[in-house]
Design an enzyme around this catalytic site. Structure first.
Site, short mmCIF file in Angstrom:
data_model
loop_
_atom_site.label_atom_id
_atom_site.label_comp_id
_atom_site.label_asym_id
_atom_site.label_seq_id
_atom_site.Cartn_x
_atom_site.Cartn_y
_atom_site.Cartn_z
N SER A 1 0.85 -1.19 0.00
CA SER A 1 0.00 0.00 0.00
C SER A 1 0.88 1.24 0.00
O SER A 1 1.64 1.47 0.94
CB SER A 1 -0.90 0.02 1.23
OG SER A 1 -1.51 1.29 1.37
N HIS B 1 -1.08 -1.25 -4.41
CA HIS B 1 -2.37 -0.97 -3.79
C HIS B 1 -2.50 0.52 -3.49
O HIS B 1 -1.61 1.10 -2.84
CB HIS B 1 -2.51 -1.79 -2.50
CG HIS B 1 -3.86 -1.74 -1.87
ND1 HIS B 1 -4.91 -2.54 -2.28
CD2 HIS B 1 -4.35 -0.99 -0.84
CE1 HIS B 1 -5.97 -2.29 -1.53
NE2 HIS B 1 -5.66 -1.35 -0.66
N ASP C 1 -4.91 3.33 -1.75
CA ASP C 1 -6.03 3.55 -0.84
C ASP C 1 -6.63 4.94 -1.06
O ASP C 1 -5.98 5.94 -0.78
CB ASP C 1 -5.56 3.43 0.61
CG ASP C 1 -5.27 1.99 1.00
OD1 ASP C 1 -6.15 1.14 0.83
OD2 ASP C 1 -4.15 1.72 1.47
N MET D 1 -9.37 7.58 0.06
CA MET D 1 -10.22 7.91 1.21
C MET D 1 -10.78 9.32 1.06
O MET D 1 -10.08 10.22 0.58
CB MET D 1 -9.42 7.83 2.51
CG MET D 1 -8.71 6.51 2.71
SD MET D 1 -7.84 6.44 4.30
CE MET D 1 -6.87 4.96 4.10
N HIS E 1 -8.46 0.88 -4.15
CA HIS E 1 -9.44 0.56 -3.10
C HIS E 1 -10.15 1.85 -2.71
O HIS E 1 -9.57 2.73 -2.08
CB HIS E 1 -8.68 -0.05 -1.92
CG HIS E 1 -9.53 -0.36 -0.73
ND1 HIS E 1 -8.99 -0.69 0.50
CD2 HIS E 1 -10.88 -0.40 -0.56
CE1 HIS E 1 -9.97 -0.90 1.36
NE2 HIS E 1 -11.12 -0.72 0.75
N MET F 1 -12.44 3.88 -0.52
CA MET F 1 -13.11 4.03 0.77
C MET F 1 -13.83 5.37 0.72
O MET F 1 -13.48 6.33 1.41
CB MET F 1 -12.07 3.94 1.90
CG MET F 1 -11.57 2.52 2.11
SD MET F 1 -10.09 2.42 3.16
CE MET F 1 -8.82 2.61 1.91
N MET G 1 -11.37 -6.43 5.24
CA MET G 1 -10.65 -5.47 6.07
C MET G 1 -10.33 -6.11 7.42
O MET G 1 -11.23 -6.62 8.11
CB MET G 1 -11.47 -4.21 6.29
CG MET G 1 -11.78 -3.41 5.02
SD MET G 1 -10.30 -2.85 4.15
CE MET G 1 -9.51 -1.83 5.41
N ASP H 1 -6.62 -6.69 3.91
CA ASP H 1 -6.11 -5.32 4.01
C ASP H 1 -6.16 -4.86 5.46
O ASP H 1 -7.23 -4.69 6.03
CB ASP H 1 -6.97 -4.39 3.14
CG ASP H 1 -6.39 -2.98 3.03
OD1 ASP H 1 -5.41 -2.67 3.73
OD2 ASP H 1 -6.94 -2.19 2.24
#
Length: 229
Positions: free
Chosen positions: A12, A37, A39, A41, A70, A72, A141, A176
């Protein structure tokens, strides 16, 4: 060709040097990362704010393996095309982010990406049972999403249920949160095959000392493979 369930390590880049993403991505890939990866957010679905479509587009030229994005965020659907245009290979949305996750997964696939669905620690495996026909990946998660470096929450029972539900379908189970050489064997033994690792990969290394990244990746991979069924 059979579906590849060998262990894949997906560092990540939330744990990378933010001033040096291009070189960080190149370094982890050169040191054996299988996927990269990312992330995303929004400060709304989770209590942190990170990357958006322009950042993903900027990362893309540096990623030679698989860019695993990913989300979120909520809502998801208005942003699917932007992440497709940015070059995401896999786009994962949380089942908790929308009452219409089935439609979201359809839209992700229609935009030319592989579709992932993520489950927070408090969300049972059964929630995605009727989404598996549209999923290429289920992300479990093992921390509450929003921050890197959190302590691992044991979700091995959930992973086992998912592996049983998935059966022979070509669907990855990704973990994750809090993955390191101690926790990787637990989830690998339960049936996970993609391990997201942030601080466990980046700790102690840098673009000027990338061999540490390789040592960290190899340690997580070896621990997971030793337990893989």
């Amino acid at each position: 060709m059979s579906f590849d369930r060998t262990i894949k390590i997906a560092p990540s880049i939330l744990s990378a040097d933010f001033a040096n993403f291009g070189q960080e991505i190149q370094a982890i890939e050169a040191q054996g990362a299988d996927w990269v990866h990312v992330d995303v957010m929004d400060g709304h679905f989770v209590p942190n704010l990170t990357f958006g479509p322009p950042a993903v587009k900027a990362f893309r030229p540096h990623v030679k393996t698989v860019m695993d994005v990913h989300l979120m965020i909520t809502p998801v659907d208005p942003y699917i095309q932007a992440y497709a245009d940015g070059g995401a290979d896999i786009l994962t949305a949380h089942v908790e982010a929308s009452p219409h996750t089935h439609r979201t997964l359809q839209a992700i696939r229609a935009a030319g990406m592989k579709a992932g669905v993520a489950l927070n620690p408090g969300t049972p495996a059964e929630t995605v049972e009727h989404l598996l026909e549209l999923a290429d990946l289920v992300c479990v998660m093992t921390v509450n999403p929003g921050f890197g470096g959190q302590k691992f929450i044991d979700m091995t029972d959930k992973v086992r249920k998912l592996r049983q539900m998935i059966g022979d379908r070509p669907i990855h189970i990704e973990i994750d949160g809090g993955v390191d050489p101690l926790t990787a064997p637990l989830v690998a033994a339960a049936g996970a095959d993609v391990l997201v690792a942030g601080s466990a990969v980046f700790k102690g290394g840098s673009v000027t000392n990338p061999e540490v990244y390789g040592e960290n990746i190899n340690a997580v991979r070896a621990a997971a493979e030793s337990a893989q069924q």
